[in-house]
Write a protein that holds these residues in place. Structure first.
Motif, PDB file in Angstrom:
ATOM      1  N   THR A 101       0.857  -1.188   0.000  1.00  0.00           N
ATOM      2  CA  THR A 101       0.000   0.000   0.000  1.00  0.00           C
ATOM      3  C   THR A 101       0.889   1.233   0.000  1.00  0.00           C
ATOM      4  O   THR A 101       1.806   1.341   0.816  1.00  0.00           O
ATOM      5  CB  THR A 101      -0.916   0.018   1.240  1.00  0.00           C
ATOM      6  OG1 THR A 101      -1.801  -1.095   1.186  1.00  0.00           O
ATOM      7  CG2 THR A 101      -1.727   1.314   1.296  1.00  0.00           C
ATOM      8  N   ILE A 102       0.609   2.140  -0.917  1.00  0.00           N
ATOM      9  CA  ILE A 102       1.401   3.364  -1.073  1.00  0.00           C
ATOM     10  C   ILE A 102       0.553   4.556  -0.662  1.00  0.00           C
ATOM     11  O   ILE A 102      -0.583   4.704  -1.129  1.00  0.00           O
ATOM     12  CB  ILE A 102       1.855   3.557  -2.540  1.00  0.00           C
ATOM     13  CG1 ILE A 102       2.399   2.265  -3.139  1.00  0.00           C
ATOM     14  CG2 ILE A 102       2.848   4.702  -2.626  1.00  0.00           C
ATOM     15  CD1 ILE A 102       3.617   1.707  -2.462  1.00  0.00           C
ATOM     16  N   ALA A 103       1.082   5.408   0.199  1.00  0.00           N
ATOM     17  CA  ALA A 103       0.404   6.655   0.566  1.00  0.00           C
ATOM     18  C   ALA A 103       1.096   7.811  -0.130  1.00  0.00           C
ATOM     19  O   ALA A 103       2.278   8.070   0.105  1.00  0.00           O
ATOM     20  CB  ALA A 103       0.423   6.859   2.079  1.00  0.00           C
ATOM     21  N   VAL A 104       0.359   8.488  -0.999  1.00  0.00           N
ATOM     22  CA  VAL A 104       0.879   9.662  -1.706  1.00  0.00           C
ATOM     23  C   VAL A 104       0.339  10.897  -0.992  1.00  0.00           C
ATOM     24  O   VAL A 104      -0.870  11.137  -0.975  1.00  0.00           O
ATOM     25  CB  VAL A 104       0.453   9.663  -3.189  1.00  0.00           C
ATOM     26  CG1 VAL A 104       1.009  10.894  -3.907  1.00  0.00           C
ATOM     27  CG2 VAL A 104       0.921   8.386  -3.880  1.00  0.00           C
TER      28      VAL A 104
ATOM     29  N   PHE B 187       1.926  -1.043 -11.035  1.00  0.00           N
ATOM     30  CA  PHE B 187       2.588  -2.223 -10.478  1.00  0.00           C
ATOM     31  C   PHE B 187       1.617  -3.097  -9.684  1.00  0.00           C
ATOM     32  O   PHE B 187       1.997  -4.147  -9.180  1.00  0.00           O
ATOM     33  CB  PHE B 187       3.742  -1.805  -9.557  1.00  0.00           C
ATOM     34  CG  PHE B 187       5.006  -1.453 -10.276  1.00  0.00           C
ATOM     35  CD1 PHE B 187       5.869  -2.450 -10.714  1.00  0.00           C
ATOM     36  CD2 PHE B 187       5.327  -0.131 -10.532  1.00  0.00           C
ATOM     37  CE1 PHE B 187       7.039  -2.136 -11.377  1.00  0.00           C
ATOM     38  CE2 PHE B 187       6.496   0.202 -11.206  1.00  0.00           C
ATOM     39  CZ  PHE B 187       7.357  -0.806 -11.635  1.00  0.00           C
ATOM     40  N   GLY B 188       0.386  -2.635  -9.560  1.00  0.00           N
ATOM     41  CA  GLY B 188      -0.606  -3.393  -8.807  1.00  0.00           C
ATOM     42  C   GLY B 188      -0.763  -2.948  -7.373  1.00  0.00           C
ATOM     43  O   GLY B 188      -1.483  -3.589  -6.588  1.00  0.00           O
ATOM     44  N   CYS B 189      -0.103  -1.855  -6.993  1.00  0.00           N
ATOM     45  CA  CYS B 189      -0.174  -1.364  -5.615  1.00  0.00           C
ATOM     46  C   CYS B 189      -1.557  -0.797  -5.294  1.00  0.00           C
ATOM     47  O   CYS B 189      -2.262  -0.289  -6.179  1.00  0.00           O
ATOM     48  CB  CYS B 189       0.864  -0.269  -5.383  1.00  0.00           C
ATOM     49  SG  CYS B 189       2.570  -0.773  -5.640  1.00  0.00           S
ATOM     50  N   ARG B 190      -1.915  -0.871  -4.042  1.00  0.00           N
ATOM     51  CA  ARG B 190      -3.068  -0.131  -3.541  1.00  0.00           C
ATOM     52  C   ARG B 190      -2.568   1.262  -3.195  1.00  0.00           C
ATOM     53  O   ARG B 190      -1.603   1.422  -2.435  1.00  0.00           O
ATOM     54  CB  ARG B 190      -3.637  -0.812  -2.308  1.00  0.00           C
ATOM     55  CG  ARG B 190      -4.778  -0.044  -1.626  1.00  0.00           C
ATOM     56  CD  ARG B 190      -5.315  -0.850  -0.453  1.00  0.00           C
ATOM     57  NE  ARG B 190      -6.342  -0.106   0.266  1.00  0.00           N
ATOM     58  CZ  ARG B 190      -6.254   0.236   1.549  1.00  0.00           C
ATOM     59  NH1 ARG B 190      -5.188  -0.115   2.257  1.00  0.00           N
ATOM     60  NH2 ARG B 190      -7.228   0.904   2.127  1.00  0.00           N
ATOM     61  N   VAL B 191      -3.187   2.292  -3.747  1.00  0.00           N
ATOM     62  CA  VAL B 191      -2.715   3.661  -3.550  1.00  0.00           C
ATOM     63  C   VAL B 191      -3.752   4.448  -2.761  1.00  0.00           C
ATOM     64  O   VAL B 191      -4.914   4.578  -3.179  1.00  0.00           O
ATOM     65  CB  VAL B 191      -2.428   4.369  -4.889  1.00  0.00           C
ATOM     66  CG1 VAL B 191      -1.892   5.778  -4.649  1.00  0.00           C
ATOM     67  CG2 VAL B 191      -1.435   3.558  -5.724  1.00  0.00           C
ATOM     68  N   VAL B 192      -3.342   4.972  -1.609  1.00  0.00           N
ATOM     69  CA  VAL B 192      -4.168   5.884  -0.831  1.00  0.00           C
ATOM     70  C   VAL B 192      -3.489   7.248  -0.863  1.00  0.00           C
ATOM     71  O   VAL B 192      -2.324   7.366  -1.246  1.00  0.00           O
ATOM     72  CB  VAL B 192      -4.356   5.402   0.619  1.00  0.00           C
ATOM     73  CG1 VAL B 192      -5.019   4.032   0.646  1.00  0.00           C
ATOM     74  CG2 VAL B 192      -3.025   5.371   1.358  1.00  0.00           C
ATOM     75  N   GLY B 193      -4.208   8.278  -0.485  1.00  0.00           N
ATOM     76  CA  GLY B 193      -3.577   9.588  -0.555  1.00  0.00           C
ATOM     77  C   GLY B 193      -4.285  10.642   0.243  1.00  0.00           C
ATOM     78  O   GLY B 193      -5.416  10.446   0.730  1.00  0.00           O
ATOM     79  N   TYR B 194      -3.602  11.768   0.360  1.00  0.00           N
ATOM     80  CA  TYR B 194      -4.175  12.955   0.998  1.00  0.00           C
ATOM     81  C   TYR B 194      -3.894  14.138   0.092  1.00  0.00           C
ATOM     82  O   TYR B 194      -2.760  14.346  -0.354  1.00  0.00           O
ATOM     83  CB  TYR B 194      -3.569  13.200   2.375  1.00  0.00           C
ATOM     84  CG  TYR B 194      -4.067  14.488   3.000  1.00  0.00           C
ATOM     85  CD1 TYR B 194      -5.350  14.561   3.534  1.00  0.00           C
ATOM     86  CD2 TYR B 194      -3.265  15.624   3.019  1.00  0.00           C
ATOM     87  CE1 TYR B 194      -5.824  15.749   4.087  1.00  0.00           C
ATOM     88  CE2 TYR B 194      -3.733  16.807   3.577  1.00  0.00           C
ATOM     89  CZ  TYR B 194      -5.011  16.868   4.109  1.00  0.00           C
ATOM     90  OH  TYR B 194      -5.474  18.032   4.634  1.00  0.00           O
ATOM     91  N   GLU B 195      -4.915  14.912  -0.200  1.00  0.00           N
ATOM     92  CA  GLU B 195      -4.780  16.080  -1.073  1.00  0.00           C
ATOM     93  C   GLU B 195      -5.800  17.124  -0.647  1.00  0.00           C
ATOM     94  O   GLU B 195      -6.995  16.832  -0.538  1.00  0.00           O
ATOM     95  CB  GLU B 195      -5.002  15.683  -2.536  1.00  0.00           C
ATOM     96  CG  GLU B 195      -5.107  16.828  -3.512  1.00  0.00           C
ATOM     97  CD  GLU B 195      -3.907  17.756  -3.480  1.00  0.00           C
ATOM     98  OE1 GLU B 195      -4.098  18.982  -3.371  1.00  0.00           O
ATOM     99  OE2 GLU B 195      -2.768  17.252  -3.536  1.00  0.00           O
ATOM    100  N   ILE B 196      -5.320  18.346  -0.389  1.00  0.00           N
ATOM    101  CA  ILE B 196      -6.225  19.398   0.097  1.00  0.00           C
ATOM    102  C   ILE B 196      -7.043  20.033  -1.025  1.00  0.00           C
ATOM    103  O   ILE B 196      -8.105  20.584  -0.778  1.00  0.00           O
ATOM    104  CB  ILE B 196      -5.446  20.497   0.860  1.00  0.00           C
ATOM    105  CG1 ILE B 196      -4.387  21.145  -0.044  1.00  0.00           C
ATOM    106  CG2 ILE B 196      -4.820  19.931   2.121  1.00  0.00           C
ATOM    107  CD1 ILE B 196      -3.690  22.323   0.603  1.00  0.00           C
ATOM    108  N   ASP B 197      -6.566  19.961  -2.268  1.00  0.00           N
ATOM    109  CA  ASP B 197      -7.262  20.583  -3.392  1.00  0.00           C
ATOM    110  C   ASP B 197      -8.098  19.539  -4.121  1.00  0.00           C
ATOM    111  O   ASP B 197      -7.553  18.648  -4.785  1.00  0.00           O
ATOM    112  CB  ASP B 197      -6.246  21.209  -4.359  1.00  0.00           C
ATOM    113  CG  ASP B 197      -6.909  21.970  -5.498  1.00  0.00           C
ATOM    114  OD1 ASP B 197      -8.158  21.935  -5.593  1.00  0.00           O
ATOM    115  OD2 ASP B 197      -6.189  22.592  -6.295  1.00  0.00           O
ATOM    116  N   PRO B 198      -9.404  19.619  -4.031  1.00  0.00           N
ATOM    117  CA  PRO B 198     -10.261  18.617  -4.698  1.00  0.00           C
ATOM    118  C   PRO B 198     -10.031  18.529  -6.200  1.00  0.00           C
ATOM    119  O   PRO B 198     -10.242  17.474  -6.802  1.00  0.00           O
ATOM    120  CB  PRO B 198     -11.684  19.104  -4.382  1.00  0.00           C
ATOM    121  CG  PRO B 198     -11.545  19.976  -3.184  1.00  0.00           C
ATOM    122  CD  PRO B 198     -10.195  20.622  -3.306  1.00  0.00           C
ATOM    123  N   ASP B 199      -9.591  19.629  -6.824  1.00  0.00           N
ATOM    124  CA  ASP B 199      -9.385  19.625  -8.272  1.00  0.00           C
ATOM    125  C   ASP B 199      -8.229  18.733  -8.698  1.00  0.00           C
ATOM    126  O   ASP B 199      -8.111  18.362  -9.863  1.00  0.00           O
ATOM    127  CB  ASP B 199      -9.128  21.053  -8.778  1.00  0.00           C
ATOM    128  CG  ASP B 199     -10.355  21.940  -8.647  1.00  0.00           C
ATOM    129  OD1 ASP B 199     -11.477  21.382  -8.579  1.00  0.00           O
ATOM    130  OD2 ASP B 199     -10.200  23.170  -8.608  1.00  0.00           O
TER     131      ASP B 199
END
Length: 330
Positions: free
Chosen positions: A147-150, A167-179
């Protein structure tokens, strides 16, 4: 039109000269940085292109105003080395090059992450010692199982997320700009803490600000999954280096890929062969067996160098001709 170019490197000279010829602009090049001691060289010019890597002397702003110069065109995406309020008070427009080759940094991020995941540095060390045994210390993992956190899913973070997803990773993330969000690739979390807690690799792609200075410190590392890997190809000040090293020593983190160090100014980009590293924290980082450190080279490709030089000069020319630029940051 005359533009003074500070902090030019030999490899950038032909790019700047070709641009100047194409646009019929007179340029003057110096390897010296823009400081209170070199600012006089800008007298008589219409604009300044700069590659600043440490805080700009406060005395420079009013002197540029006195010389009739209305802008400093920074040849990088980062601009935290400038005092934007002081620049504005002196009618100085600061511009950057927000997008010069996001692919370069994204690909580099994944490359270093894979080097850490597959224990490549350890393997190379064993080979240099003619140790060809298979031992657990050089046994890797499968990237696609991770699992990758961007953290920061902007121009660069989006490409990083797409590559890891490939590569088949599960990608989670945090981003303040919805756009900036790409919900088909990234599963978003409501906070940085939520994003990092189950991640095997946490990769940072944020601009620095007053809100995220040393955001990745002991308290934050305690929220990480034990044994996670930290990647910082963004800005050094995002990470409290001392706390990072402690987290590596304790085993809370298993490794780190660091391309930007928070106090790199005296050393990067310089040849320091044969010279003592006086910054003991930097030396600890360099010597740490769980760290791959590189000297702010994630961006460093043919395409990026060309785009940075031309992007800075284009912004300088735009301000001189129109009074502003779409790349202004203040």
């Amino acid at each position: 039109m005359k533009i003074k170019i500070y902090g030019i490197r030999d490899e950038e000279r032909p790019i700047a000269e070709a641009w100047a010829k194409k646009h019929s602009v007179e340029i003057s090049l110096t390897e010296q940085p823009l400081t209170k001691d070199t600012v006089e060289e800008a007298k008589g010019f219409d604009g300044v292109s700069n590659s600043q890597i440490f805080p700009l002397d406060k005395e420079v702003y009013p002197l540029l105003k006195l010389f009739g110069i209305k802008q400093i065109a920074q040849r990088s995406a980062g601009y935290d080395m400038y005092d934007l309020e002081l620049a504005s008070a002196n009618n100085i427009i600061i511009s950057n090059v927000p997008s010069y080759s996001p692919e370069s940094i994204a690909e580099y991020t994944v490359m270093v992450a894979m080097t850490l995941v597959r224990q490549f540095e350890g393997i190379r060390q064993h080979v240099s010692e003619q140790n060809f045994a298979w031992v657990p210390s050089i046994r890797g993992r499968v990237l696609g199982d991770m699992t990758i956190a961007v953290i920061g899913v902007g121009r660069i973070g989006k490409i990083v997320a797409k590559i890891f997803k490939g590569f088949g990773c599960r990608v989670v993330g945090y981003e303040i700009d919805p756009d900036n969000r790409i919900p088909d690739i990234v599963d978003y979390r409501n906070s940085v803490e939520e994003a990092v807690k189950d991640a095997d690799i946490v990769t940072l792609h944020m601009y620095p600000s007053d809100f995220n200075y040393h955001q990745f410190n002991a308290e934050m590392f305690a929220q990480f999954k034990k044994g996670a890997i930290l990647m910082n190809m963004a800005r050094g000040v995002l990470v409290d280096t001392a706390d990072l090293l402690d987290a590596l020593d304790s085993g809370q983190l298993s490794a780190a890929g660091i391309d930007t160090y928070e106090a790199e100014g005296p050393y990067v980009p310089k040849n320091c062969q044969g010279k003592a590293i006086e910054d003991q924290l930097f030396k600890r980082l360099l010597d740490h067996e769980k760290v791959i450190y590189t000297p702010h080279t994630a961006f460093y490709t043919d395409e990026a160098v060309k785009n940075l030089v031309e992007g800075g000069l284009n912004a300088a020319k735009e301000v001189i001709e129109s009074g502003t630029t779409s790349n202004r940051v203040n």
